[in-house]
Scaffold this motif. Structure first.
Motif, PDB file in Angstrom:
ATOM      1  N   LYS A   1       0.691  -1.220   0.194  1.00  0.00           N
ATOM      2  CA  LYS A   1      -0.062  -0.077   0.100  1.00  0.00           C
ATOM      3  C   LYS A   1       0.958   1.171  -0.088  1.00  0.00           C
ATOM      4  CE  LYS A   1      -3.922  -2.226   2.262  1.00  0.00           C
ATOM      5  NZ  LYS A   1      -3.810  -3.463   1.277  1.00  0.00           N
ATOM      6  N   VAL A   2       1.990   1.238   0.331  1.00  0.00           N
ATOM      7  CA  VAL A   2       2.878   2.426   0.266  1.00  0.00           C
ATOM      8  C   VAL A   2       2.876   2.862  -1.087  1.00  0.00           C
ATOM      9  CG1 VAL A   2       5.469   3.189   0.640  1.00  0.00           C
ATOM     10  CG2 VAL A   2       4.405   1.532   2.301  1.00  0.00           C
ATOM     11  N   GLY A   3       2.834   4.292  -1.120  1.00  0.00           N
ATOM     12  CA  GLY A   3       2.696   5.070  -2.303  1.00  0.00           C
ATOM     13  C   GLY A   3       1.917   4.470  -3.495  1.00  0.00           C
ATOM     14  N   ARG A   4       0.822   3.836  -3.118  1.00  0.00           N
ATOM     15  CA  ARG A   4      -0.275   3.034  -3.948  1.00  0.00           C
ATOM     16  C   ARG A   4      -0.676   4.002  -5.035  1.00  0.00           C
ATOM     17  NH1 ARG A   4      -5.202  -0.052  -1.644  1.00  0.00           N
ATOM     18  NH2 ARG A   4      -6.616  -0.066  -3.378  1.00  0.00           N
ATOM     19  N   ALA A   5      -0.865   5.499  -4.766  1.00  0.00           N
ATOM     20  CA  ALA A   5      -1.613   6.252  -5.583  1.00  0.00           C
ATOM     21  C   ALA A   5      -0.601   6.474  -6.937  1.00  0.00           C
ATOM     22  CB  ALA A   5      -1.857   7.496  -5.135  1.00  0.00           C
ATOM     23  N   LYS A   6       0.629   6.801  -6.614  1.00  0.00           N
ATOM     24  CA  LYS A   6       1.744   6.958  -7.615  1.00  0.00           C
ATOM     25  C   LYS A   6       1.818   5.550  -8.403  1.00  0.00           C
ATOM     26  CE  LYS A   6       6.737   7.827  -8.227  1.00  0.00           C
ATOM     27  NZ  LYS A   6       7.820   7.973  -7.741  1.00  0.00           N
ATOM     28  N   LYS A   7       1.932   4.492  -7.801  1.00  0.00           N
ATOM     29  CA  LYS A   7       1.923   3.346  -8.648  1.00  0.00           C
ATOM     30  C   LYS A   7       0.788   3.090  -9.456  1.00  0.00           C
ATOM     31  CE  LYS A   7       3.275   0.926  -4.833  1.00  0.00           C
ATOM     32  NZ  LYS A   7       3.650   0.041  -3.787  1.00  0.00           N
ATOM     33  N   GLU A   8      -0.332   3.500  -8.905  1.00  0.00           N
ATOM     34  CA  GLU A   8      -1.500   3.100  -9.852  1.00  0.00           C
ATOM     35  C   GLU A   8      -1.524   4.103 -11.003  1.00  0.00           C
ATOM     36  OE1 GLU A   8      -4.739   3.423  -6.912  1.00  0.00           O
ATOM     37  OE2 GLU A   8      -4.821   1.634  -6.646  1.00  0.00           O
ATOM     38  N   ALA A   9      -0.989   5.684 -10.889  1.00  0.00           N
ATOM     39  CA  ALA A   9      -1.227   6.469 -11.824  1.00  0.00           C
ATOM     40  C   ALA A   9      -0.194   6.027 -12.835  1.00  0.00           C
ATOM     41  CB  ALA A   9      -0.476   7.814 -11.199  1.00  0.00           C
ATOM     42  N   LEU A  10       0.957   5.292 -12.480  1.00  0.00           N
ATOM     43  CA  LEU A  10       2.101   4.861 -13.626  1.00  0.00           C
ATOM     44  C   LEU A  10       1.735   3.313 -14.137  1.00  0.00           C
ATOM     45  CD1 LEU A  10       5.310   5.588 -11.410  1.00  0.00           C
ATOM     46  CD2 LEU A  10       4.511   6.946 -13.409  1.00  0.00           C
ATOM     47  N   GLY A  11       0.578   2.853 -13.489  1.00  0.00           N
ATOM     48  CA  GLY A  11       0.098   1.660 -14.059  1.00  0.00           C
ATOM     49  C   GLY A  11       0.790   0.542 -13.536  1.00  0.00           C
ATOM     50  N   ILE A  12       1.628   0.705 -12.484  1.00  0.00           N
ATOM     51  CA  ILE A  12       2.518  -0.472 -11.786  1.00  0.00           C
ATOM     52  C   ILE A  12       2.137  -0.986 -10.765  1.00  0.00           C
ATOM     53  CG2 ILE A  12       4.784   0.174 -13.293  1.00  0.00           C
ATOM     54  CD1 ILE A  12       5.571   1.605 -10.812  1.00  0.00           C
ATOM     55  N   SER A  13       0.921  -0.794 -10.170  1.00  0.00           N
ATOM     56  CA  SER A  13       0.558  -1.216  -8.833  1.00  0.00           C
ATOM     57  C   SER A  13       0.167  -2.771  -8.993  1.00  0.00           C
ATOM     58  CB  SER A  13      -0.631  -0.497  -8.385  1.00  0.00           C
ATOM     59  OG  SER A  13      -1.681  -0.637  -9.100  1.00  0.00           O
ATOM     60  N   GLU A  14       0.093  -3.338  -7.920  1.00  0.00           N
ATOM     61  CA  GLU A  14      -0.429  -4.789  -7.558  1.00  0.00           C
ATOM     62  C   GLU A  14      -1.856  -4.824  -8.184  1.00  0.00           C
ATOM     63  OE1 GLU A  14       1.129  -7.707  -7.044  1.00  0.00           O
ATOM     64  OE2 GLU A  14       2.805  -6.440  -7.209  1.00  0.00           O
ATOM     65  N   GLY A  15      -2.148  -5.764  -8.919  1.00  0.00           N
ATOM     66  CA  GLY A  15      -3.672  -5.941  -9.340  1.00  0.00           C
ATOM     67  C   GLY A  15      -4.451  -6.123  -8.134  1.00  0.00           C
ATOM     68  N   ARG A  16      -5.715  -6.136  -8.351  1.00  0.00           N
ATOM     69  CA  ARG A  16      -6.760  -6.501  -7.312  1.00  0.00           C
ATOM     70  C   ARG A  16      -6.564  -5.411  -6.063  1.00  0.00           C
ATOM     71  NH1 ARG A  16      -5.554 -12.459  -8.253  1.00  0.00           N
ATOM     72  NH2 ARG A  16      -3.880 -12.095  -6.745  1.00  0.00           N
ATOM     73  N   GLY A  17      -6.045  -4.247  -6.427  1.00  0.00           N
ATOM     74  CA  GLY A  17      -5.850  -3.335  -5.112  1.00  0.00           C
ATOM     75  C   GLY A  17      -4.766  -3.903  -3.973  1.00  0.00           C
ATOM     76  N   GLY A  18      -3.840  -4.704  -4.263  1.00  0.00           N
ATOM     77  CA  GLY A  18      -2.826  -5.515  -3.642  1.00  0.00           C
ATOM     78  C   GLY A  18      -3.410  -6.566  -2.993  1.00  0.00           C
ATOM     79  N   ARG A  19      -4.613  -7.114  -3.317  1.00  0.00           N
ATOM     80  CA  ARG A  19      -5.021  -8.369  -2.588  1.00  0.00           C
ATOM     81  C   ARG A  19      -4.483  -9.670  -3.228  1.00  0.00           C
ATOM     82  NH1 ARG A  19     -11.536  -7.688  -2.834  1.00  0.00           N
ATOM     83  NH2 ARG A  19     -11.276 -10.064  -2.807  1.00  0.00           N
ATOM     84  N   ARG A  20      -4.183 -10.542  -2.250  1.00  0.00           N
ATOM     85  CA  ARG A  20      -3.462 -11.674  -2.681  1.00  0.00           C
ATOM     86  C   ARG A  20      -4.421 -12.833  -3.104  1.00  0.00           C
ATOM     87  NH1 ARG A  20       0.097  -7.775  -1.660  1.00  0.00           N
ATOM     88  NH2 ARG A  20       2.148  -8.264  -1.002  1.00  0.00           N
ATOM     89  N   GLY A  21      -3.934 -13.588  -4.051  1.00  0.00           N
ATOM     90  CA  GLY A  21      -4.475 -14.629  -4.494  1.00  0.00           C
ATOM     91  C   GLY A  21      -3.822 -16.044  -4.191  1.00  0.00           C
ATOM     92  N   PRO A  22      -4.448 -17.207  -4.307  1.00  0.00           N
ATOM     93  CA  PRO A  22      -3.733 -18.440  -4.298  1.00  0.00           C
ATOM     94  C   PRO A  22      -2.318 -18.384  -4.937  1.00  0.00           C
ATOM     95  CG  PRO A  22      -5.919 -18.956  -5.023  1.00  0.00           C
ATOM     96  CD  PRO A  22      -5.973 -17.242  -5.129  1.00  0.00           C
ATOM     97  N   GLU A  23      -2.278 -17.925  -5.901  1.00  0.00           N
ATOM     98  CA  GLU A  23      -0.831 -17.709  -6.607  1.00  0.00           C
ATOM     99  C   GLU A  23       0.316 -16.959  -5.738  1.00  0.00           C
ATOM    100  OE1 GLU A  23      -3.148 -14.029  -8.174  1.00  0.00           O
ATOM    101  OE2 GLU A  23      -3.488 -16.142  -7.641  1.00  0.00           O
ATOM    102  N   ASN A  24      -0.156 -16.086  -5.047  1.00  0.00           N
ATOM    103  CA  ASN A  24       0.648 -15.293  -4.360  1.00  0.00           C
ATOM    104  C   ASN A  24       0.997 -15.930  -2.873  1.00  0.00           C
ATOM    105  OD1 ASN A  24      -1.424 -12.832  -5.590  1.00  0.00           O
ATOM    106  ND2 ASN A  24       0.811 -12.513  -5.961  1.00  0.00           N
ATOM    107  N   VAL A  25      -0.048 -16.632  -2.285  1.00  0.00           N
ATOM    108  CA  VAL A  25       0.073 -17.233  -1.251  1.00  0.00           C
ATOM    109  C   VAL A  25       1.154 -18.441  -1.336  1.00  0.00           C
ATOM    110  CG1 VAL A  25      -0.898 -18.833   0.365  1.00  0.00           C
ATOM    111  CG2 VAL A  25      -2.182 -16.847  -0.287  1.00  0.00           C
ATOM    112  N   TRP A  26       1.118 -19.204  -2.459  1.00  0.00           N
ATOM    113  CA  TRP A  26       1.955 -20.422  -2.687  1.00  0.00           C
ATOM    114  C   TRP A  26       3.290 -20.025  -3.356  1.00  0.00           C
ATOM    115  CZ3 TRP A  26       1.095 -23.781   0.994  1.00  0.00           C
ATOM    116  CH2 TRP A  26      -0.415 -23.873   1.262  1.00  0.00           C
ATOM    117  N   GLY A  27       3.331 -18.913  -4.265  1.00  0.00           N
ATOM    118  CA  GLY A  27       4.399 -18.426  -4.678  1.00  0.00           C
ATOM    119  C   GLY A  27       5.252 -17.998  -3.850  1.00  0.00           C
ATOM    120  N   SER A  28       4.876 -17.490  -2.645  1.00  0.00           N
ATOM    121  CA  SER A  28       5.610 -16.868  -1.447  1.00  0.00           C
ATOM    122  C   SER A  28       5.941 -17.902  -0.564  1.00  0.00           C
ATOM    123  CB  SER A  28       4.975 -15.674  -0.790  1.00  0.00           C
ATOM    124  OG  SER A  28       4.540 -14.639  -1.995  1.00  0.00           O
ATOM    125  N   ALA A  29       5.010 -18.802  -0.253  1.00  0.00           N
ATOM    126  CA  ALA A  29       5.333 -19.659   0.912  1.00  0.00           C
ATOM    127  C   ALA A  29       5.373 -21.001   0.799  1.00  0.00           C
ATOM    128  CB  ALA A  29       4.157 -19.234   1.929  1.00  0.00           C
TER     129      ALA A  29
END
Length: 142
Positions: free
Chosen positions: A42-70
């Protein structure tokens, strides 16, 4: 909201693995990992969204993030439990497996912090393979 509905189900499964293999300490490590990773997204989210480089889904994690990370942490935790019970097929060192759990989570969290803060505040971005200047948010850029 930190997780999608399916991300929540997968995070719950991960939590069960961590609690059943490492106890409350393993579970707390997993929860801390999720909270810190979600917060830094969420840090600098407005800037990242304006540049089109923010995490999708508003930063919410899906299964691919859960298992890709852990996934590595979960596998090390499962192997740790088998080693402690003396059921490992090969000789495994329980302390080394605990280091594997922590190192896996710490490495991924460090990567998340670096990329999210870099996208929010970085000025110059270079591709790590060619050292050429690239736009912020490019995969593999630092």
């Amino acid at each position: 909201r930190m997780l999608t509905p399916s991300g929540f189900a997968h995070a719950w499964a991960l939590g069960v693995i961590l609690w059943s293999t490492l106890g409350w300490r393993g579970f707390v490590a997993g929860v801390a990992y999720l909270l810190c990773g979600s917060a830094v997204t969420k840090v600098g989210r407005a800037k990242k969204e304006a540049l089109g480089i923010s995490e999708g889904r508003g930063g919410r994690r899906g299964p691919e993030n859960v298992w890709g990370s852990a996934a590595t942490a979960a596998l090390c935790a499962l192997a740790y439990r088998r080693a402690v019970l003396g059921r490992a097929a090969v000789a495994l060192s329980p302390p080394a497996l605990l280091v594997g759990v922590v190192a896996s989570l710490a490495t991924k969290l460090g990567d998340t912090f670096a990329s999210e803060i870099g996208k929010a505040y970085g000025r110059t971005t270079y591709l790590s393979t060619t050292f050429r200047r690239v736009p912020p948010g490019t995969e593999g850029a630092v």
